[in-house]
Motif scaffolding. Sequence first.
Motif, PDB file in Angstrom:
ATOM      1  N   ARG A  94      50.767  -8.092  20.149  1.00 51.46           N
ATOM      2  CA  ARG A  94      49.680  -8.562  21.010  1.00 51.46           C
ATOM      3  C   ARG A  94      48.434  -8.719  20.149  1.00 51.46           C
ATOM      4  N   TRP A  95      48.329  -9.852  19.445  1.00 49.15           N
ATOM      5  CA  TRP A  95      47.225 -10.084  18.528  1.00 49.15           C
ATOM      6  C   TRP A  95      45.897 -10.104  19.274  1.00 49.15           C
ATOM      7  N   LEU A  96      44.841  -9.747  18.588  1.00 50.41           N
ATOM      8  CA  LEU A  96      43.511  -9.793  19.186  1.00 50.41           C
ATOM      9  C   LEU A  96      43.037 -11.239  19.280  1.00 50.41           C
ATOM     10  N   ARG A 120      38.553  -9.441  18.446  1.00 49.08           N
ATOM     11  CA  ARG A 120      38.415  -9.198  17.002  1.00 49.08           C
ATOM     12  C   ARG A 120      36.957  -8.937  16.642  1.00 49.08           C
ATOM     13  N   ARG A 121      36.041  -9.709  17.189  1.00 49.15           N
ATOM     14  CA  ARG A 121      34.609  -9.486  16.935  1.00 49.15           C
ATOM     15  C   ARG A 121      34.190  -8.097  17.418  1.00 49.15           C
TER      16      ARG A 121
END
Length: 160
Positions: A5-7, A12-13
């Motif tokens: 589950r990628w950001l 991410r920020r």
Amino acid sequence: MTEPRWLNAEERRAWLAVLALTTRLPAQLDSVLQRAAKITLFDYHVLAMLSESEGEVLPMSRLAERTNSSLSRLSHVVKKLQERGWVKRASSAEDARVTVVKLLPPGRELLERVAPEHVESVRQELFDGLDEQDAADLARIGRKIVAHAEPTHWIFQDEA
């Protein structure tokens, strides 16, 4: 195997901001306390949590909870603080199986001496760049994150 589950870009920020905050802020506060009293931020936190407790004494397990620490880490630090004459470790009067830590007058004096500089450094490093709403949002978001990870965390005890 499941896909990670990628950001997303906003997550991410946020993550990079939290990571920068959680690495930079403790280092800055540590440096001020090292110069002022040759203690770490964790040492100060242990002494401060004792100073805020009834009778300036806490069981080791409660002190570990209050400092977000393992008992082994706390034991090492309490030993160091005891060698400096700032705290005393003893068996509890109510239950001899329980070890308590008491803040001693020299430890309280140290806190009283370094607290103004420490609080000023917290203000400069964290709060001076925020307005009142930002501070309220930071508290709300931080508490929400803690509640998700540990709903019974001690910071929520006063709200019950």
